[in-house]
Design a protein around this motif. Structure first.
Motif, PDB file in Angstrom:
ATOM      1  N   GLY A 237       0.819  -1.203   0.000  1.00 41.93           N
ATOM      2  CA  GLY A 237       0.000   0.000   0.000  1.00 41.93           C
ATOM      3  C   GLY A 237       0.854   1.255   0.000  1.00 41.93           C
ATOM      4  O   GLY A 237       0.545   2.243  -0.679  1.00 41.93           O
ATOM      5  N   TRP A 238       1.972   1.208   0.736  1.00 46.60           N
ATOM      6  CA  TRP A 238       2.878   2.362   0.760  1.00 46.60           C
ATOM      7  C   TRP A 238       3.579   2.556  -0.575  1.00 46.60           C
ATOM      8  O   TRP A 238       3.881   3.692  -0.969  1.00 46.60           O
ATOM      9  N   LEU A 239       3.835   1.478  -1.285  1.00 48.32           N
ATOM     10  CA  LEU A 239       4.404   1.607  -2.630  1.00 48.32           C
ATOM     11  C   LEU A 239       3.431   2.341  -3.546  1.00 48.32           C
ATOM     12  O   LEU A 239       3.845   3.152  -4.388  1.00 48.32           O
ATOM     13  N   ILE A 240       2.140   2.046  -3.379  1.00 47.88           N
ATOM     14  CA  ILE A 240       1.115   2.740  -4.171  1.00 47.88           C
ATOM     15  C   ILE A 240       1.099   4.223  -3.822  1.00 47.88           C
ATOM     16  O   ILE A 240       1.041   5.096  -4.704  1.00 47.88           O
ATOM     17  N   VAL A 241       1.153   4.537  -2.522  1.00 47.70           N
ATOM     18  CA  VAL A 241       1.162   5.936  -2.079  1.00 47.70           C
ATOM     19  C   VAL A 241       2.377   6.667  -2.659  1.00 47.70           C
ATOM     20  O   VAL A 241       2.258   7.792  -3.166  1.00 47.70           O
ATOM     21  N   LEU A 242       3.545   6.031  -2.576  1.00 49.03           N
ATOM     22  CA  LEU A 242       4.761   6.644  -3.122  1.00 49.03           C
ATOM     23  C   LEU A 242       4.642   6.869  -4.625  1.00 49.03           C
ATOM     24  O   LEU A 242       5.042   7.917  -5.143  1.00 49.03           O
ATOM     25  N   TYR A 243       4.075   5.896  -5.318  1.00 47.87           N
ATOM     26  CA  TYR A 243       3.928   6.035  -6.770  1.00 47.87           C
ATOM     27  C   TYR A 243       3.068   7.251  -7.117  1.00 47.87           C
ATOM     28  O   TYR A 243       3.464   8.092  -7.935  1.00 47.87           O
ATOM     29  N   VAL A 244       1.866   7.333  -6.500  1.00 46.64           N
ATOM     30  CA  VAL A 244       0.944   8.414  -6.879  1.00 46.64           C
ATOM     31  C   VAL A 244       1.472   9.782  -6.453  1.00 46.64           C
ATOM     32  O   VAL A 244       1.147  10.808  -7.068  1.00 46.64           O
TER      33      VAL A 244
END
Length: 325
Positions: A237-244
């Motif tokens: 989920g944090w990877l998604i946050v970092l991506y966006v």
């Protein structure tokens, strides 16, 4: 010059090489935005949509502060004087658009979200006609009609008559609402204050973060939900946050701004039309979604409409540039 120094001077820096490739940069921009659509779907069950939006803009602000603040300081007087424009850009084009899109992922497919965003350039054309009296040719109108039908074909899952009974998937309806928000934002860019693009991005992102906090307070579990997310969000989920926070927010804007600088806004704007196509492709490859017959039918109308509209716009531009006899 020593033998040791010569190869270093002759070596081509990879960043400089990419930075000079307009078409590559203008491909990376919609690719990053398409990835934002996929991220919204992958976030389902991992990060709440309202929390994702708030974390995106808060983190983006922290990252932007590293290299945008010198420009913000220089432009501060203009930012304060025209704060209401930045509030509109941040609230509508940044926070509202993305919050609706992230929420839509709970109810509809990433393929649908991608294809329905083809409505944005068409809605902007209509808005320019209604608000700024920009006249359209018959070919232009035909292109708009084809694209709108294609978007409605996707939103109603191949049965446009459902519109008559307001029988539209709530997620698809949210995407259309997001497109309307972005249309207003795009039209308002005509009045964009004369500041550096990094100042523009930082100031607008600040208001986007504020708007996201208001949304999570009014419609979500409140600001404490952000603190709880630090504990409950899994690493993926944090990877998604970092991506966006990094790619669609900063990298895409950087690539697009540089592309416009290299080849001009008129030629660069065509590449935005890649967003629905790239979004659909990434949705199939990364999310594992399937394509239905209505997607292919809609694609024909959407692509045909965009091609007609762009052709009409270019033809009109060429006529206006033709020197008088």
């Amino acid at each position: 010059m020593t033998k040791h120094n010569a190869p270093e001077r002759g070596t081509i820096n990879l960043f400089d090489a990419i930075w000079s490739q307009a078409y590559l940069l203008l491909f990376l921009a919609p690719l990053s935005w398409a990835g934002n659509i996929v991220a919204s779907k992958l976030a389902v069950g991992q990060v709440d949509p309202l929390v994702l939006s708030a974390l995106r803009w808060l983190l983006a602000l922290a990252i932007l502060a590293w290299f945008a603040l010198p420009h913000v300081r220089r432009d501060w007087a203009e930012i304060v004087r025209k704060w209401y424009w930045f509030a509109l850009y941040g609230a509508l084009g940044f926070a509202s658009f993305n919050t609706l899109m992230y929420g839509a992922a709970l109810f509809t497919t990433a393929v649908n979200i991608s294809m329905e965003q083809a409505a944005i350039p068409v809605l902007v054309m209509i808005g320019n006609f209604l608000v700024f009296k920009v006249r359209a040719t018959l070919m232009h109108i035909a292109g708009v009609a084809l694209t709108i039908y294609g978007v409605l074909h996707v939103a109603t899952h191949g049965d446009p008559t459902r519109i008559l009974f307001l029988d539209v998937n709530i997620g698809d309806g949210m995407v259309i609402g997001a497109c309307l928000c972005y249309t207003v934002y795009s039209l308002a860019l005509k009045f964009r204050p004369a500041v550096h693009w990094l100042s523009f991005l930082f100031a607008s992102a600040a208001f986007a973060a504020l708007t996201a906090m208001i949304y999570i307070t009014l419609f979500g579990a409140g600001v404490p939900a952000i603190a709880r997310a630090f504990v409950s969000t899994p690493p993926s989920g944090w990877l998604i946050v970092l991506y966006v926070a990094i790619f669609p927010t900063i990298v895409a804007q950087l690539c697009y701004a540089r592309g416009v600088e290299l080849i001009g806004p008129n030629r660069a704007s065509i590449f935005i039309n890649l967003l629905p196509v790239l979004g659909a492709i990434l949705s199939v490859l990364l999310v594992g979604e399937g394509l239905s017959l209505y997607h292919f039918v809609a694609a024909i109308f959407i692509i045909g409409g965009i091609v007609l509209s762009e052709y009409a716009a270019r033809a009109r531009q060429n006529r206006s540039l033709k020197p008088p006899v």
